[in-house]
Design a protein around this motif. Structure first.
Motif, short mmCIF file in Angstrom:
data_model
loop_
_atom_site.label_atom_id
_atom_site.label_comp_id
_atom_site.label_asym_id
_atom_site.label_seq_id
_atom_site.Cartn_x
_atom_site.Cartn_y
_atom_site.Cartn_z
N VAL A 276 -3.21 1.46 -5.52
CA VAL A 276 -2.71 1.02 -4.21
C VAL A 276 -1.53 0.06 -4.38
O VAL A 276 -0.58 0.12 -3.59
CB VAL A 276 -3.85 0.36 -3.41
CG1 VAL A 276 -3.30 -0.29 -2.15
CG2 VAL A 276 -4.91 1.39 -3.05
N LEU A 279 1.31 2.24 -4.89
CA LEU A 279 1.60 2.92 -3.64
C LEU A 279 2.42 2.01 -2.73
O LEU A 279 3.43 2.42 -2.14
CB LEU A 279 0.27 3.31 -2.97
CG LEU A 279 0.27 4.32 -1.83
CD1 LEU A 279 0.65 5.70 -2.35
CD2 LEU A 279 -1.10 4.35 -1.16
N ARG A 280 2.00 0.76 -2.62
CA ARG A 280 2.70 -0.19 -1.74
C ARG A 280 4.07 -0.54 -2.28
O ARG A 280 5.01 -0.79 -1.50
CB ARG A 280 1.84 -1.45 -1.58
CG ARG A 280 0.61 -1.22 -0.71
CD ARG A 280 -0.22 -2.48 -0.57
NE ARG A 280 -1.22 -2.35 0.48
CZ ARG A 280 -2.06 -3.30 0.81
NH1 ARG A 280 -2.05 -4.47 0.16
NH2 ARG A 280 -2.94 -3.11 1.79
N ARG A 284 4.65 3.46 0.49
CA ARG A 284 4.01 4.70 0.91
C ARG A 284 2.54 4.47 1.23
O ARG A 284 1.95 3.43 0.92
CB ARG A 284 4.11 5.77 -0.20
CG ARG A 284 5.50 6.00 -0.74
CD ARG A 284 6.50 6.41 0.33
NE ARG A 284 6.18 7.70 0.93
CZ ARG A 284 6.56 8.87 0.43
NH1 ARG A 284 7.24 8.92 -0.69
NH2 ARG A 284 6.25 9.99 1.05
N SER A 285 1.95 5.47 1.85
CA SER A 285 0.52 5.55 2.09
C SER A 285 0.10 6.98 1.78
O SER A 285 0.95 7.84 1.51
CB SER A 285 0.19 5.20 3.54
OG SER A 285 0.87 6.09 4.41
N ASP A 312 -3.01 2.68 3.08
CA ASP A 312 -2.64 1.91 1.89
C ASP A 312 -3.57 0.70 1.76
O ASP A 312 -3.22 -0.32 1.18
CB ASP A 312 -1.18 1.46 1.94
CG ASP A 312 -0.89 0.48 3.08
OD1 ASP A 312 -1.79 0.26 3.92
OD2 ASP A 312 0.22 -0.08 3.13
N THR A 348 0.99 4.22 8.02
CA THR A 348 -0.47 4.25 7.94
C THR A 348 -1.05 4.51 9.30
O THR A 348 -0.49 4.14 10.33
CB THR A 348 -1.04 2.91 7.42
OG1 THR A 348 -0.67 1.88 8.32
CG2 THR A 348 -0.53 2.61 6.03
#
Length: 465
Positions: A276, A279-280, A284-285, A312, A348
């Motif tokens: 995660v 991802l952050r 993005r999510s 996320d 999100t």
């Protein structure tokens, strides 16, 4: 295909190892190997001095140690590599808005899109100037290939290594490609190579002689046609500035197979958190969480589940990964674990009811939901963050009396440090107790400029380009 060699491919030379040699004067001119240091680690990059002993990337670290026992074996410092990469990519973007990064250390550039080169002579001048600017900004060397297509530009940079430049004149492609192994062509991996070799096709010239009809029969319509076109030097793929990632994932291979179920769950939680964070970092999510488990016998399985909307939220990813783990038998030992997120989006849309239900299930199971889970070793939570005392070879440290340095090695309660900076002479070595209060982890120094560290003790400010 272009009539002028205005597509540039830059490939930094032995990038990770070269960064370490630039940062550590005592390692310059000596074999340096960067990668996982455990018994199951693999080589990420080997310096050219180490390659003379037959060490190469993706080689098991144990094999590398047998071939080159006197090399410096260092743990990767990805924050430093990313910082240097950003400097290099910034120089490329000054040449053109069309820069296509392939990794931290290589990228394509469309010189025509930036108006910096339209002829072979202009492209060659740009390539030489770029290599000089990279040397000034980072102290590192990069190899440049110039050609009328991406495939040929990449081949040219490989031929230019190390620290060189090669230009492939349009019209000479077929003669250059003919003797090269068929694996040189994009899209030809081990499986395709095996099919072609069984048919007596081992070089690019063999592909051309076999003809398109035979390639279609062996590889199918789409793949066979593409391989045949590449063998003729035909590649019309454009340089694409944005390469949209399809997934984000992290994984770890363990030195010893994990058999304790609590430890396995703990590692899955940790990987979910790392996933995660990555991802952050990309803004993005994602909707689908994927769990990867490789057993002691190398058999690998994946499990996935999809949410109603992208997320996320680390708690959501952690809980879903834990649910996926429940359906996997790990009693015989786990060699590797991975957690990934696919179905990426740039927003999100949390399903609050689903999240609440997931947390309620955890509470019904006895309060063992991921956010509240105790350390598997049974240790009580600490009041605050403890200093990182993992003295891994290559990592940056600071001593209140001796200044900045890096870890050469550790064991039996001692840690050995070499005190030097990128701009200094090779430094002196000192050994301390692993719990010496005057020794602490530190942020890296810039490869160029003054010896100051970042004020936060984290990543140092990047060199100015």
């Amino acid at each position: 295909m272009r009539g002028q060699p205005t597509i540039l491919h830059l490939d930094m030379d032995a990038f990770y190892a070269s960064v370490e040699q630039a940062a550590k004067p005592s390692l310059r001119g000596k074999p340096v190997i960067v990668g996982g240091l455990g018994p199951r680690g693999v080589v990420a990059t080997a310096s050219y001095e180490a390659r003379r002993f037959g060490v190469h990337s993706a080689m098991p670290m144990g094999q590398a140690r047998r071939r080159c026992p006197n090399a410096a074996y260092l743990y990767p410092r990805f924050d430093v590599y990313r910082s240097v990469s950003e400097t290099v990519m910034g120089l490329l973007r000054e040449l053109s808005p069309l820069v296509e990064p392939l990794s931290l250390d290589e990228a394509f550039v469309d010189l025509v899109a930036g108006g910096t080169a339209h002829t072979a002579a202009e492209a060659e001048a740009v390539g030489h100037a770029l290599r000089a600017r990279i040397r000034v900004a980072t102290t590192l060397s990069g190899s440049v290939g110039l050609a009328g297509s991406k495939m040929l530009a990449k081949i040219a940079s490989e031929r230019a290594k190390p620290d060189g430049l090669e230009l492939i004149v349009p019209g000479t492609e077929r003669d250059l490609l003919a003797p090269l192994p068929v694996r040189t062509l994009p899209g030809v991996g081990p499986a395709t190579d095996g099919v072609l070799r069984r048919a007596g096709i081992s070089t690019v010239g063999d592909v051309v002689r076999a003809g398109e009809t035979e390639l279609l029969r062996l590889l199918g319509t789409a793949h066979g046609g593409g391989v045949h076109a590449m063998a003729l030097g035909i590649d019309d793929r454009p340089v694409v500035a944005e390469r949209d990632a399809k997934s984000v994932s992290v994984e770890d291979t363990f030195d010893v197979d994990l058999t304790d179920r609590a430890r396995v769950r703990h590692e899955v939680d940790r990987l979910a958190e790392r996933c995660v964070r990555r991802l952050r970092e990309h803004g993005r999510s994602g909707r689908t969480v994927v769990l990867k488990v490789r057993s002691h016998d190398f058999s690998t399985l994946t499990r996935s589940d999809t949410l109603r909307g992208p997320t996320d939220d680390p708690a959501v990813v952690r809980e879903l990964a834990a649910r996926l783990l429940e359906g996997v038998d790990t009693t015989n030992g786990v060699r590797l674990l991975g957690v990934g997120v696919t179905g990426l989006a740039d927003f999100t849309q949390e399903d609050l009811f689903a999240q609440a239900g997931a947390r309620a299930e955890g509470e019904e199971d006895g309060g063992d939901s991921a956010p509240e889970r105790a350390d598997p070793a049974g240790a009580a939570p600490e009041a605050g963050p403890a200093p990182d005392r993992r003295w891994l070879p290559g990592l940056d440290v600071e001593h209140t009396g001796h200044g900045p340095g890096w870890v050469q090695g550790s064991g039996v309660g001692r840690v050995t440090v070499r005190f030097e900076t990128p701009g200094s002479a090779p430094g002196r070595v000192r050994t301390f107790a692993v719990d010496d209060p005057e020794l602490s982890r530190s942020g890296p120094l810039p490869l160029t400029g003054g010896p100051q560290r970042s004020s936060s003790g984290g990543e140092a400010s990047r060199p100015k380009s």
